[in-house]
Scaffold this active site. Structure first.
Site, PDB file in Angstrom:
ATOM      1  N   GLU A 126       0.758  -0.513   0.192  1.00 37.86           N
ATOM      2  CA  GLU A 126       0.183   0.030  -0.323  1.00 37.86           C
ATOM      3  C   GLU A 126       0.952   1.532  -0.241  1.00 37.86           C
ATOM      4  O   GLU A 126       2.016   1.538   0.942  1.00 37.86           O
ATOM      5  CB  GLU A 126      -1.001   0.211   1.564  1.00 37.86           C
ATOM      6  CG  GLU A 126      -2.343   1.056   0.756  1.00 37.86           C
ATOM      7  CD  GLU A 126      -2.688   0.586   2.380  1.00 37.86           C
ATOM      8  OE1 GLU A 126      -1.709   0.200   3.400  1.00 37.86           O
ATOM      9  OE2 GLU A 126      -4.025   1.401   2.399  1.00 37.86           O
ATOM     10  N   ALA A 274       1.901  -1.423  11.529  1.00 32.92           N
ATOM     11  CA  ALA A 274       1.192  -2.681  10.650  1.00 32.92           C
ATOM     12  C   ALA A 274       0.712  -2.111   9.309  1.00 32.92           C
ATOM     13  O   ALA A 274       0.057  -1.377   9.039  1.00 32.92           O
ATOM     14  CB  ALA A 274       0.049  -3.340  11.252  1.00 32.92           C
ATOM     15  N   ASN A 277      -2.279  -6.995   5.353  1.00 32.85           N
ATOM     16  CA  ASN A 277      -2.302  -7.854   4.290  1.00 32.85           C
ATOM     17  C   ASN A 277      -3.079  -8.589   4.796  1.00 32.85           C
ATOM     18  O   ASN A 277      -3.219  -9.474   5.647  1.00 32.85           O
ATOM     19  CB  ASN A 277      -0.262  -8.028   4.016  1.00 32.85           C
ATOM     20  CG  ASN A 277       0.601  -7.846   4.305  1.00 32.85           C
ATOM     21  OD1 ASN A 277      -0.052  -6.690   3.309  1.00 32.85           O
ATOM     22  ND2 ASN A 277       0.953  -7.373   4.618  1.00 32.85           N
ATOM     23  N   HIS A 307      -6.975  -3.464  15.292  1.00 31.29           N
ATOM     24  CA  HIS A 307      -6.861  -2.352  13.679  1.00 31.29           C
ATOM     25  C   HIS A 307      -6.817  -3.095  12.868  1.00 31.29           C
ATOM     26  O   HIS A 307      -7.808  -2.993  11.710  1.00 31.29           O
ATOM     27  CB  HIS A 307      -6.386  -1.213  14.219  1.00 31.29           C
ATOM     28  CG  HIS A 307      -6.170  -0.339  12.872  1.00 31.29           C
ATOM     29  ND1 HIS A 307      -6.009   1.095  13.258  1.00 31.29           N
ATOM     30  CD2 HIS A 307      -5.366  -0.479  11.843  1.00 31.29           C
ATOM     31  CE1 HIS A 307      -6.248   1.954  11.774  1.00 31.29           C
ATOM     32  NE2 HIS A 307      -6.128   0.501  10.727  1.00 31.29           N
ATOM     33  N   GLU A 308      -5.723  -3.721  12.548  1.00 32.98           N
ATOM     34  CA  GLU A 308      -5.550  -4.589  11.242  1.00 32.98           C
ATOM     35  C   GLU A 308      -6.386  -5.820  11.126  1.00 32.98           C
ATOM     36  O   GLU A 308      -6.450  -6.340  10.318  1.00 32.98           O
ATOM     37  CB  GLU A 308      -4.252  -6.032  11.309  1.00 32.98           C
ATOM     38  CG  GLU A 308      -2.902  -3.815  11.690  1.00 32.98           C
ATOM     39  CD  GLU A 308      -3.176  -3.442  10.727  1.00 32.98           C
ATOM     40  OE1 GLU A 308      -3.110  -3.114   9.831  1.00 32.98           O
ATOM     41  OE2 GLU A 308      -3.085  -2.132  11.478  1.00 32.98           O
ATOM     42  N   HIS A 311      -9.430  -4.613   9.834  1.00 32.33           N
ATOM     43  CA  HIS A 311      -9.363  -4.512   8.359  1.00 32.33           C
ATOM     44  C   HIS A 311     -10.010  -5.420   7.787  1.00 32.33           C
ATOM     45  O   HIS A 311      -9.769  -5.381   6.185  1.00 32.33           O
ATOM     46  CB  HIS A 311      -7.668  -3.812   7.569  1.00 32.33           C
ATOM     47  CG  HIS A 311      -7.864  -2.337   7.871  1.00 32.33           C
ATOM     48  ND1 HIS A 311      -8.284  -1.692   7.041  1.00 32.33           N
ATOM     49  CD2 HIS A 311      -6.582  -1.847   8.626  1.00 32.33           C
ATOM     50  CE1 HIS A 311      -8.203  -0.424   7.313  1.00 32.33           C
ATOM     51  NE2 HIS A 311      -6.919  -0.344   8.862  1.00 32.33           N
TER      52      HIS A 311
HETATM   53 ZN   LIG Z   1      -5.310   0.851   9.054  1.00 31.44          ZN
END
Ligand SMILES: [Zn+2]
Length: 868
Positions: A126, A274, A277, A307-308, A311
């Site tokens: 990203e 972080a 993926n 948080h990850e 996602h």
């Molecule tokens: Zn994020």
């Protein structure tokens, strides 16, 4: 960075012409130490006869085959694009290239461990760096199924988004001076995901096998880090956080975790905290704590893990169509992680942390000249690269929190569930979510979206209180002040708390809430009838509970109470709110910087929220070194250092505060006696009970001594022999850059800015040296670099990758010279005028730096008359 941009219009045209189906990607990681062989086969349908292009950044393309026909790379591979003429309805494209390993944290990053020579690789794609690893339609709405095959030394772990099969191959490869066998990892194809969340992580990583319980059953969930950090890896804590997140999200989203496994890898030299993926999350390895660390960092890691994980649903399963919805992606993850932490982890005060950290970040960013609506117009990739900012993350999350309060939490999740059901494995835009929230809540969100998402700026809420002769409140109103450039009045639902100081028999004071009302505000002035007629309390807090996104002011009486008693609040949230208000007033020139410093030093001893302590100490540093009047700054800094030392001596042995106070003391210490104290701690002549002199604390002290002119290269080299690790090298880079001589500063500058091609420092060392460069007691050391700064901007922005250029341009802005170099602002204005043709993103960085100077000058003037 010309030649690597992609505009939104181009992406839209390409998505109209092309539908991607699948990729087979073969990577051979044994071909050389500078490049790897990449073979990418893409299957996609297209409007017959159309032409388009696919993205690739590579030193050499060996072959391009489109539908069985060879295309000449010399003519078809130009400007990081491969042109694809005369497409068929169904197409198969194969591109063979040698791609470059990177040392900037973008693309496939290659790190060699200085301790054992082992090679560690990880990918970071990203925003648009997938194309550094394979030929790809690099935009988030061309989702596809990806199947990786990787050839690598057989003693490595090789990880990607899916589970893999490993088979031994013939032959050997030399690795870290040892001949190793070679193996091939074949990964099962992914579901449809965007390319920016595909991943490859490879190297002799240390593995802790784990699992999580999901609605789908037991899933593999391993945790990895470099071998050198294995002894510090607390995988059980990470897996416990992860499990809590799995359970919470699957229940709230009513949607199973969308992938087959969940690996978490702590990787060296990572640019961000972080990256989400799919099923293969990478983290900054500083989150493996090798030394005693502030609890704030440990809490932040939990938030980051959550948080990850959020996602995986929001971002990976349902993906934004274009980068203008990046804010929604990040804000959702930020909101969910804080909510999850507050509700099901031990961090029940996570919203206090959010107030202290995220909101101050959002308010700061929202007052820069470059601020923008949450819904930013993202015209191209360069626009989005500079938009991973406090608006996108922190303001977005604040506003989302407020939206949840507005529509109701159950209704919010009902809407989110429907959104996932409709758009899974596909792409969506903001409206798709708002439609579901409106349906679930019955509320019209058009007006809300207009004032909160389409308009920038933060308003200030200021209470105006009139008392009658009996000491009761006769009139109470709240003014909403808007910045000139962003004059939007917004509706707010806020709490107003009344607090009094209660003194017990022993004479100890506590500040307690005596009443609380919730009211709606709108417009420039709102009368609050609910507050009229009550006895005037010692402190009135507007936005008590912190639901609203607005700066708040304290009236005079409340401010006086706060200054005297802020440490005596029994609740953490109002205490944090009052301190945030004081900081906002300081930043806005309404409170002298030295008064703020006195306030912090007066209350911090009893503060028990680690993040609040961390934030206050950072603010204290800024207040004293940047906002205090230059003639008073040095003395005030020494006095503050002396107070911090007393606080450190008085803190509970082994406590979080003790560690934080010692560190803050080191960074402010500047008198001979103070520097002697630092030296005595390093030499073991002064020992604080419960405080280990571990590797990182030693480097903190050594860096402070370097900045104080006490040590130079020799002492740093010596420490590096004792801590000959990758972390030690990073810390040494900071310490070296802090050495207080003109020669050392110039040497650091040259290494950062003027290195010959191919001699650039890796990203992490560059970040570390940039940090150290601006640590100075005598700002005259930085004066020679004003010319050099404005002179290097165009070149650095053009020659370096985005992450590297941004770090240098932001980190080296000579803001420390505000009030010390009289024509500093004129220099920035002159540069902007002479470089009107520079890219907007570069000009934005310069404007932001210059605004920091402007604010410092205003605050220095406000501080000048302070008597203490
Ligand atoms: Zn994020």
């Amino acid at each position: 960075m010309p030649g690597t941009n992609l505009t939104r219009a181009e992406a839209e045209a390409r998505a109209a012409a092309v539908t991607t189906d699948s990729y087979d990607i073969e990577l051979d990681l044994t071909t050389s130490e500078t490049t790897f062989r990449s073979t990418s086969t893409v299957r996609f349908s297209a409007t017959p006869g159309e032409s388009t292009f696919i993205d690739l950044i590579a030193p050499s393309v060996l072959s391009i085959t489109l539908n069985g026909e060879a295309l000449d790379p010399a003519t078809h591979f130009v400007d990081s694009r491969i042109s694809l003429p005369a497409l068929a309805a169904e197409n198969e494209l194969t591109v063979v290239a040698d791609c470059a390993y990177m040392n900037t944290g973008e693309g496939l990053h290659r790190f060699v461990d200085p301790e054992d020579g082992e090679v560690y690789l990880y990918s970071q794609f990203e925003v648009a760096d997938t194309r550094r690893v394979y030929a790809v339609f690099e935009q988030p709405d061309l989702k596809a199924s990806f199947a990786f095959t990787v050839t690598a030394p057989d003693h490595w772990h090789v990880l990607s988004n899916s589970p893999s099969e490993k088979t031994a191959l013939e032959g050997t490869v030399s690795n870290a001076g040892i001949d190793r066998g070679v193996a091939r990892w074949t990964f099962s194809p992914t579901t449809r995901i965007p390319c920016y969340v595909t991943a490859i992580v490879a190297g002799p990583y240390h593995e802790v096998q784990g699992s999580v319980e999901s609605n789908k059953g037991t899933l593999s969930a391993n945790v990895y880090c470099r071998k050198a950090l294995a002894e510090f890896l607390d995988a059980d804590v990470i897996l416990d956080d992860t499990q809590k997140g799995f359970s919470f999200y699957e229940e709230k989203f009513q949607m199973d975790y969308p992938f087959e496994k969940y690996d978490q890898i702590f990787v060296p030299e990572f640019n961000a905290g972080a990256m989400e993926n799919a099923g293969c999350v990478t983290f900054l390895e500083d989150y493996v704590f090798r030394s005693k660390t502030a609890q704030a960092r440990v809490e932040r890691r939990t938030i980051t893990v959550l948080h990850e994980l959020a996602h995986m649903w929001f971002g990976d399963l349902v993906t934004m169509k274009w980068w203008n919805d990046l804010w929604l992606n990040e804000s959702f993850a930020e909101f969910m992680s804080t909510l999850c932490a507050a509700e099901v982890t031990k961090y029940s005060d996570a919203w206090v942390t959010f107030n202290s950290l995220e909101k101050s970040w959002a308010y700061r960013q929202d007052q820069l000249p470059s601020t923008h609506p949450i819904m930013a117009e993202i015209r191209d990739l360069e626009d989005v690269e500079v938009n991973f900012d406090g608006i996108t993350y922190a303001k977005g999350a604040s506003v989302l929190r407020q939206l949840v309060a507005y529509v109701g939490q159950d209704e919010f999740f009902a809407g989110v569930q429907e959104y996932f059901r409709k758009h899974h494995h596909s792409n969506a835009v903001l409206t798709d979510l708002l439609v579901e929230l409106e349906a679930a809540s019955g509320r019209d969100l058009a007006a809300w979206s207009d004032v909160w998402l389409q308009k920038a700026g933060v308003t200030t809420l200021r209470p105006v209180i009139e008392e009658d002769s009996n000491g009761d409140i006769a009139a109470f109103s709240v003014l909403q002040e808007v910045p000139e450039e962003w004059p939007t009045q917004r509706p707010h639902r806020i709490g107003i708390g009344a607090y009094d100081v209660v003194t017990d028999e022993a004479g100890d004071a506590t500040v307690k809430r005596t009443s609380y009302v919730e009211v709606d505000l709108d417009g420039a002035r709102t009368e609050i009838a609910e507050m009229v007629g009550i006895r005037r309390p010692a402190l009135i807090l507007v936005n008590d509970g912190d639901l609203a996104y607005a700066k708040v002011r304290l009236d005079e009486v409340s401010l006086a109470t706060a200054v005297e008693h802020v440490g005596s609040f029994t609740d953490a949230m109002p205490r944090s709110m009052v301190l945030s208000a004081a900081w906002d007033m300081t930043r806005d020139g309404e409170m002298p910087a030295r008064q703020f410093a006195d306030l912090v030093l007066g209350c911090i001893a009893t503060e028990d929220q680690s993040t609040v302590v961390l934030t206050l100490l950072r603010q204290l540093d800024t207040a004293l070194t940047l906002y205090a009047a230059p003639s008073a700054s040095e003395e005030a800094t020494r006095a503050a250092a002396a107070s911090l030392w007393s606080l450190a001596l008085g803190a509970e042995p082994g406590s979080d505060n003790q560690l934080q106070f010692v560190r803050a003391y080191a960074s402010l210490a500047s008198s001979d006696a103070q520097l002697d104290t630092l030296q005595a701690i390093i030499d073991g002549k002064i020992q604080l009970e419960g405080l280990p002199l571990d590797a990182d604390l030693t480097w903190d002290l050594l860096t402070a001594l370097a900045a104080g002119g006490r040590v130079g290269e020799v002492a740093i080299e010596l420490q590096l022999t004792k801590d000959a690790t990758a972390s030690g090298q990073r810390r040494a880079a900071t310490a070296r850059a802090a050495i207080a001589t003109p020669e050392a500063k110039q040497a650091t500058w040259d290494a950062l800015v003027n290195a010959a091609e191919g001699e650039d420092m890796p990203n992490a060392l560059q970040f570390a040296a940039t940090q150290g460069f601006s640590i100075v007691h005598d700002t005259a050391l930085l004066e020679p670099f004003v010319d050099q700064y404005f002179g290097m901007l165009r070149r650095v922005y053009k020659d370096k990758t985005n992450e590297m250029a941004t770090n240098l341009i932001e980190g080296l802005y000579p803001v420390e010279l505000a009030g010390r170099v009289p024509d500093l602002q004129d220099r920035a204005f002159a540069w902007l005028e002479a470089n009107a043709d520079a890219h907007d993103a570069l000009k934005r960085l310069v404007r932001e730096g210059s605004d920091g100077v402007r604010r410092a000058l205003v605050n220095q003037a406000a501080d000048a008359a302070y008597e203490g």
